[in-house]
Design an enzyme around this catalytic site. Structure first.
Site, PDB file in Angstrom:
ATOM      1  N   SER A 175      38.267 -88.225 -40.638  1.00  0.00           N
ATOM      2  CA  SER A 175      38.547 -86.975 -39.931  1.00  0.00           C
ATOM      3  C   SER A 175      37.435 -85.959 -40.218  1.00  0.00           C
ATOM      4  CB  SER A 175      39.921 -86.444 -40.337  1.00  0.00           C
ATOM      5  OG  SER A 175      40.362 -85.451 -39.440  1.00  0.00           O
ATOM      6  N   LYS A 227      50.092 -65.544 -28.374  1.00  0.00           N
ATOM      7  CA  LYS A 227      49.816 -65.128 -29.742  1.00  0.00           C
ATOM      8  C   LYS A 227      50.528 -66.039 -30.742  1.00  0.00           C
ATOM      9  CE  LYS A 227      48.266 -62.670 -33.096  1.00  0.00           C
ATOM     10  NZ  LYS A 227      46.851 -62.794 -33.473  1.00  0.00           N
TER      11      LYS A 227
END
Length: 347
Positions: A175, A227
């Site tokens: 990763s 948000k």
């Protein structure tokens, strides 16, 4: 006996107050003290390697063989010195002997080691020449995007300075760890090192139903449609889930484009599935360029290059140093007491 007990209690209180005062004073002094620079440690690995060989010779060879070997070494050194002085050109080359700068990166989920690595890279780039090489021994299973993105950008500084960069992976570069590794000119992995995992994962626990049963309300107010997409406490919506998944896909796309730009020889759609490969399999899939341990790679350069390990240590404040010493003393005492207790109980 009562006097001794009272005196011991008084003494314990006195020690506690003293320790508290010292801790407070140390924290105040640490807050006022100017930030001190860290320390840079430089170790020539060739010398350690030669010292080990010499020690083995002393332990394993008899006096006659050891004496003959020392004569051969001196003779070889004289011949090498004579050869180096044949021409001015050869002397210039000798002065510009290749250097391998070795850096270590042991990554956690936050890529905390980047704090030291950035200082190490800055130091190396201040003296490195195009014929030199930087070797990063990298171990990481990945972590947060912004942390490993910064770490990969730090390695790009080496490439931009036209200094060859080699990344050695002995255990794992997955990763975010592989995001760093793919920046290198050359990736070397041990046979059973784990590489790949080019994917993105995120999870958010949600206890809304438990709170709802307990008649507990959670209010979340935001300005901006996205948000907050998913929350731990409030009720999640299908729209929020879709936006969260889209964010993951966008991050995955960014990850794939970055890896492709660094290693265009990869079939990115085939390997960017989140899967991992061992070193020998990674070589077949072009994730790495060679299968070898970092030790074997460094040893192969000991004869023709100066192999130098560079390590930067972060400075520790007075409060931190004092806290660690107190904790260490307490730990040792606790272990001692526990050992005596278990012995007396027959455990």
């Amino acid at each position: 006996m009562e006097f001794l007990t009272d005196y011991a209690g008084f003494l314990l209180k006195l020690i506690s107050i003293g320790v508290f005062i010292v801790v407070v004073l140390a924290m105040v002094a640490s807050g006022k003290r100017k930030t001190q620079p860290g320390s840079l440690s430089v170790t020539k690995l060739n010398e350690s390697y030669d010292a080990m060989k010499a020690e083995l010779d002393r332990q394993l060879l008899d006096k006659k063989d050891l004496k003959n070997k020392e004569k051969e070494k001196k003779k070889a050194a004289k011949l090498e010195k004579k050869a180096q002085k044949k021409t001015a050109k050869e002397e210039a080359v000798a002065e510009e002997k290749k250097r391998l700068y070795v850096l270590d990166f042991d990554g956690d989920i936050k890529a905390s080691a980047v704090t030291s690595m950035r200082e190490e890279i800055t130091a190396v780039l201040s003296v490195a020449k195009p014929q030199d090489e930087v070797v990063v021994r990298l171990e990481s299973g990945g972590g947060v995007v912004h942390g490993y993105g910064l770490a990969a950008s730090q390695l790009q500084r080496i490439r931009e300075a036209n200094i060859p960069l080699t990344v050695c992976v002995d255990k794992v570069a997955a990763s975010g760890g592989y995001m760093m590794a793919c920046v290198a000119d050359k990736i070397i992995a041990a046979p059973f090192a784990i590489l790949g995992s080019i994917g993105v994962v995120a999870q958010v626990p949600n206890v809304h139903r438990l709170l709802d049963k307990s008649l507990i309300d959670v209010e979340l107010h935001t300005a901006g449609r996205y948000k907050r997409t998913l929350t731990m406490l409030g009720k999640n919506t299908d729209e929020g889930r879709e936006k969260f998944k889209q964010d993951l896909e966008d991050t995955h796309g960014l990850f794939k484009r970055f890896v492709s730009s660094q290693r265009p020889q990869l079939e990115i759609e085939d390997i960017a599935t989140g899967d991992t490969w061992y070193g020998s399999e990674a070589l077949e899939n072009k994730l790495v360029d060679a299968v070898m341990t970092s030790d074997a790679y460094l040893v192969s350069h000991y004869d023709n290059a100066d192999v130098i390990q560079v390590t930067y240590k972060q400075p520790k404040g007075m409060a931190e140093r004092f806290g660690l010493s107190v904790f260490s003393a307490f730990e040792q005492k606790a272990v001692s007491w526990f050992g005596k207790l278990t012995q007396s109980k027959g455990y």
